[in-house]
Design an enzyme around this catalytic site. Structure first.
Site, short mmCIF file in Angstrom:
data_model
loop_
_atom_site.label_atom_id
_atom_site.label_comp_id
_atom_site.label_asym_id
_atom_site.label_seq_id
_atom_site.Cartn_x
_atom_site.Cartn_y
_atom_site.Cartn_z
N ASP A 99 0.84 -1.20 0.00
CA ASP A 99 0.00 0.00 0.00
C ASP A 99 0.87 1.25 0.00
O ASP A 99 1.68 1.45 0.90
CB ASP A 99 -0.88 -0.01 1.26
CG ASP A 99 -1.83 1.17 1.32
OD1 ASP A 99 -3.00 0.99 0.92
OD2 ASP A 99 -1.41 2.26 1.73
N TYR A 155 2.88 10.01 -0.39
CA TYR A 155 3.99 9.42 0.39
C TYR A 155 5.33 9.70 -0.31
O TYR A 155 6.39 9.53 0.28
CB TYR A 155 3.85 7.91 0.56
CG TYR A 155 2.61 7.41 1.27
CD1 TYR A 155 1.72 8.28 1.90
CD2 TYR A 155 2.32 6.05 1.31
CE1 TYR A 155 0.59 7.79 2.53
CE2 TYR A 155 1.19 5.56 1.95
CZ TYR A 155 0.32 6.45 2.55
OH TYR A 155 -0.80 5.95 3.17
N LYS A 195 -2.90 6.01 -4.07
CA LYS A 195 -4.01 6.92 -3.73
C LYS A 195 -3.85 8.27 -4.41
O LYS A 195 -2.72 8.75 -4.59
CB LYS A 195 -4.08 7.12 -2.21
CG LYS A 195 -4.01 5.84 -1.43
CD LYS A 195 -4.15 6.01 0.06
CE LYS A 195 -3.80 4.70 0.77
NZ LYS A 195 -2.37 4.54 1.05
N HIS A 243 -7.74 9.70 -1.54
CA HIS A 243 -7.02 9.66 -0.26
C HIS A 243 -7.83 10.30 0.90
O HIS A 243 -7.88 9.76 2.00
CB HIS A 243 -5.67 10.34 -0.41
CG HIS A 243 -4.63 9.85 0.55
ND1 HIS A 243 -3.30 9.81 0.25
CD2 HIS A 243 -4.74 9.37 1.82
CE1 HIS A 243 -2.64 9.32 1.29
NE2 HIS A 243 -3.49 9.05 2.25
#
Ligand code: A2P
Length: 283
Positions: free
Chosen positions: A48, A53, A78, A111
């Site tokens: 994931d 990120y 996401k 998200h």
């Protein structure tokens, strides 16, 4: 669930391995690549990540380094908040695929919902974004689509008008923060709940009550929390960059938490939310 290869089944029939390897706060480059490769080697089949990120390249590198075929892996990313809206979403999935070095992801998530604090027309924005997610699904660039951080009121507004129902909702979930309303709404509506921060970002690990319960099974608090999520029918996404802890977090299939202990864990005191609230965030 008896192994990392066991799956939950999404409402479109797609199988999703029952523990995902979380990568929030994992630095891009070598750390991400090494930890993802170590996770796949340890048996994880579900990874994931997210555009925000900023580690999709490293995650992709770790996936390529493993010798497991792409079809046997389940990869989630996401859509970040700045990319909401129909056209932006279509561009964002292409950017994520490019960063990951993949032709498709298994699951693509919104998200965070747009909220009232920032947008008067937040419901419209979420719906417009969701319509693009549906187009991404139809194009085959994502084999499943879902949301993250959506509470019941966000889901209700979306589901009322969506052509395709979200297949997952990824929310903060751990002892001390069970989000029962959202979890039971999702269960009633055939939406798989994924738990981010299942260890409370590590903050639960020193809790005395949890330590006491974990010791009854000769397990660590991390393992107890991961097993707890599974027994609640929620799919945990523990994050670690350490090979030993990566293995430890997958070693949760040789014990069953008793009903009595499940109740104790559900009622642990002094633990609460560690992340942000979807209706409060300003980014
Ligand atoms: P590290 O990456 O150095 O292992 P969460 O999954 O709830 O977000 O928690 C992640 C945090 O918990 C990270 O700081 C991670 O650190 C730490 N962590 C993950 N697994 C374990 C474990 N088995 N024992 C101790 N700390 C862990």
């Amino acid at each position: 669930m008896n192994s990392l290869f066991d799956t939950f089944v999404l409402n479109n029939g797609l199988k999703i391995p029952c523990i995902g390897f979380g990568t929030w706060q994992t630095p891009n480059g070598k750390v991400a690549a090494d930890s993802v490769a170590a996770a796949i080697k340890a048996g994880y089949r579900h990874i994931d990540t997210a555009a925000v990120y900023a580690n999709e390249e490293g995650v992709g590198e770790g996936i390529r380094r493993s010798e497991v075929e792409r079809e046997k892996l389940f990869v989630t990313t996401k859509l970040w908040n700045k990319d909401r809206g129909y056209e932006n979403t279509l561009k964002a999935i292409d950017a994520s695929l490019l960063h990951l070095g993949l032709d498709y992801v298994d699951l693509y998530l919104i998200h965070w919902p747009a909220n009232k604090k920032q947008f008067l027309n937040c419901d419209e924005i979420n719906l417009d974004t969701w319509r693009a997610m549906e187009a991404v699904y139809d194009s085959g660039k994502a084999r499943a689509i879902g949301v993250s951080n959506f509470l019941v009121h966000h889901l209700e507004k979306l589901i009322g008008k969506a052509k395709i129902k979200p297949m997952t909702d990824q929310i903060e979930f751990h002892p001390g923060y069970l989000q029962e309303d959202t979890v039971s709404y999702c269960k009633r509506n055939g939406i798989i709940v994924e738990a981010y921060s299942p260890l409370g970002t590590g903050k639960l690990l020193g809790d005395r009550e949890l330590k006491k319960i974990a010791s009854r099974y000769d397990k660590s608090v991390a393992q107890l929390c991961i097993r707890f999520a599974l027994q609640k029918g929620v799919l945990p996404l523990p994050k670690s960059v350490n090979p030993d802890r990566i293995k430890e977090n997958a070693d949760v299939f040789d014990f069953i938490i008793s009903d009595e202990d499940m109740k104790l864990i559900e009622n642990v005191k002094k633990l609460s939310k560690v992340g942000c609230h979807p209706d409060e965030v300003t980014w």
